[in-house]
Design an enzyme around this catalytic site. Structure first.
Site, PDB file in Angstrom:
ATOM      1  N   ASP A 132       0.809  -1.216   0.000  1.00  0.00           N
ATOM      2  CA  ASP A 132       0.000   0.000   0.000  1.00  0.00           C
ATOM      3  C   ASP A 132       0.850   1.278   0.000  1.00  0.00           C
ATOM      4  O   ASP A 132       1.961   1.300   0.524  1.00  0.00           O
ATOM      5  CB  ASP A 132      -0.913  -0.004   1.239  1.00  0.00           C
ATOM      6  N   HIS A 166       2.370   3.311  -9.118  1.00  0.00           N
ATOM      7  CA  HIS A 166       2.025   1.881  -9.170  1.00  0.00           C
ATOM      8  C   HIS A 166       3.171   1.084  -9.811  1.00  0.00           C
ATOM      9  O   HIS A 166       3.492  -0.014  -9.363  1.00  0.00           O
ATOM     10  CB  HIS A 166       0.734   1.670  -9.965  1.00  0.00           C
ATOM     11  N   LEU A 218      10.990 -20.279  -3.828  1.00  0.00           N
ATOM     12  CA  LEU A 218      10.042 -19.352  -3.201  1.00  0.00           C
ATOM     13  C   LEU A 218       8.677 -19.538  -3.849  1.00  0.00           C
ATOM     14  O   LEU A 218       8.575 -19.626  -5.069  1.00  0.00           O
ATOM     15  CB  LEU A 218      10.516 -17.902  -3.426  1.00  0.00           C
TER      16      LEU A 218
HETATM   17  C1  IPE Z   1      -5.336  -2.535   0.134  1.00  0.00           C
HETATM   18  O1  IPE Z   1      -5.040  -1.186  -0.036  1.00  0.00           O
HETATM   19  C2  IPE Z   1      -5.283  -3.267  -1.196  1.00  0.00           C
HETATM   20  C3  IPE Z   1      -3.960  -3.356  -1.816  1.00  0.00           C
HETATM   21  C4  IPE Z   1      -2.847  -2.874  -1.346  1.00  0.00           C
HETATM   22  C5  IPE Z   1      -3.916  -4.063  -3.067  1.00  0.00           C
HETATM   23  P1  IPE Z   1      -6.197  -0.081  -0.236  1.00  0.00           P
HETATM   24  O2  IPE Z   1      -5.525   1.202  -0.465  1.00  0.00           O
HETATM   25  O3  IPE Z   1      -7.159  -0.556  -1.253  1.00  0.00           O
HETATM   26  O4  IPE Z   1      -6.927  -0.139   1.187  1.00  0.00           O
HETATM   27  P2  IPE Z   1      -7.796   0.984   1.906  1.00  0.00           P
HETATM   28  O5  IPE Z   1      -8.778   1.497   0.892  1.00  0.00           O
HETATM   29  O6  IPE Z   1      -6.859   2.038   2.381  1.00  0.00           O
HETATM   30  O7  IPE Z   1      -8.446   0.254   3.062  1.00  0.00           O
HETATM   31  C1  IPE Z   2      -1.686   0.310  -3.334  1.00  0.00           C
HETATM   32  O1  IPE Z   2      -1.474   1.684  -3.362  1.00  0.00           O
HETATM   33  C2  IPE Z   2      -1.941  -0.268  -4.711  1.00  0.00           C
HETATM   34  C3  IPE Z   2      -3.331  -0.677  -4.927  1.00  0.00           C
HETATM   35  C4  IPE Z   2      -4.291  -0.640  -4.033  1.00  0.00           C
HETATM   36  C5  IPE Z   2      -3.679  -1.155  -6.243  1.00  0.00           C
HETATM   37  P1  IPE Z   2      -2.693   2.701  -3.410  1.00  0.00           P
HETATM   38  O2  IPE Z   2      -3.124   2.873  -4.825  1.00  0.00           O
HETATM   39  O3  IPE Z   2      -3.762   2.288  -2.458  1.00  0.00           O
HETATM   40  O4  IPE Z   2      -2.009   4.049  -2.908  1.00  0.00           O
HETATM   41  P2  IPE Z   2      -2.430   4.939  -1.688  1.00  0.00           P
HETATM   42  O5  IPE Z   2      -2.648   4.028  -0.514  1.00  0.00           O
HETATM   43  O6  IPE Z   2      -3.689   5.655  -2.105  1.00  0.00           O
HETATM   44  O7  IPE Z   2      -1.264   5.862  -1.477  1.00  0.00           O
HETATM   45 MG    MG Z   3      -4.038   2.496  -0.443  1.00  0.00          MG
END
Ligand code: IPE
Ligand code: IPE
Ligand code: MG
Length: 220
Positions: free
Chosen positions: A8, A25, A120
């Site tokens: 995240d 990303h 792995l």
């Molecule tokens: C969780 O992160 C999903 C992934 C990292 C793939 P999100 O950014 O979607 O989670 P929330 O919305 O902060 O709970």
């Molecule tokens: C995690 O990073 C990747 C996915 C959920 C696909 P985010 O896109 O949630 O990035 P933040 O958390 O908004 O910074």
């Molecule tokens: Mg996120």
């Protein structure tokens, strides 16, 4: 040791570095390649990563979802040879069938060509939701003729029953966001403010050290 990571913080990384969202990303995806390579050194034989949740697909803009789908398709293709060389076996957790067909094909080819990997196991959660996984498990058990649902039956019907020893969440949020609600009940939890694309070896070492300092009791 089995580590699971909620990858995240990609968009906040992009914003903080004045980059387009998709670059955040992409850097997150590159970082997975780096962390994966470090796993054997830290005694990790299974790595489960949350790459895309079911909620991400339904709640983010069409543009962002299409960028993410393209990125994952590209990564699946370009990592194939590298992962075979690194003796990594890829497994997928999630509803692959409802994703675009190019992505499905790329991922299926990745799974097939890495099936002999022994160093792995990399479990990638794609279009994954923990509640959906449990519902699917129950429905599978019912479809196979079971009438009394038990913990064993659900465990046998999960996408993967492999329980993480440690769940790491970079990005500063203190929640699990529908990640491994069944398998993670006794996992140790490690949270860090560091955003996923910045999560390097020093961070991994800190998380493993944290894990080693824990006394696991499993209710005993
Ligand atoms: C969780 O992160 C999903 C992934 C990292 C793939 P999100 O950014 O979607 O989670 P929330 O919305 O902060 O709970
Ligand atoms: C995690 O990073 C990747 C996915 C959920 C696909 P985010 O896109 O949630 O990035 P933040 O958390 O908004 O910074
Ligand atoms: Mg996120």
């Amino acid at each position: 040791m089995h580590i699971a990571i909620i990858m995240d913080g990609n968009r906040r990384f992009a914003a903080a570095n004045n980059l387009a969202r998709i670059i955040g990303h992409a850097q997150g995806a590159d970082n997975l390649g780096k962390i994966m390579q470090l796993c054997p050194k830290y005694g990790v034989d299974t790595l489960t990563v949350y790459a895309l949740s079911g909620e991400n697909l339904t709640k983010r803009s069409v543009d962002e979802v299409s960028n993410l789908v393209d990125l994952i398709t590209k990564m699946a293709r370009s990592y194939k040879r590298k992962l075979v060389g690194q003796n990594v076996r890829v497994k997928i957790m999630g509803k692959l069938k409802s994703l675009p067909s190019d992505l499905q094909t790329a991922v299926e080819e990745l799974v097939e060509s890495t099936k002999d990997g022994t160093k792995l196991v990399l479990q990638i959660c794609l279009n994954y939701g923990g509640r959906a996984e449990i519902v699917d498990a129950v429905n599978n058990a019912i479809a196979s003729g079971q009438t009394l649902i038990t913990e064993e039956l659900i465990t046998q019907n999960l996408y993967s029953a492999n329980e993480p020893d440690l769940i790491i969440r970079p990005g500063g949020e203190l929640r699990l966001s529908n990640f491994l609600p069944w398998q993670g009940v006794y996992s140790e939890l490690y949270f860090t403010e560091t955003l996923w694309p910045d999560f390097g070896e020093a961070e991994l070492a800190k998380a493993v050290e944290f894990y080693q300092s824990r006394q696991r009791r499993f209710g005993g």
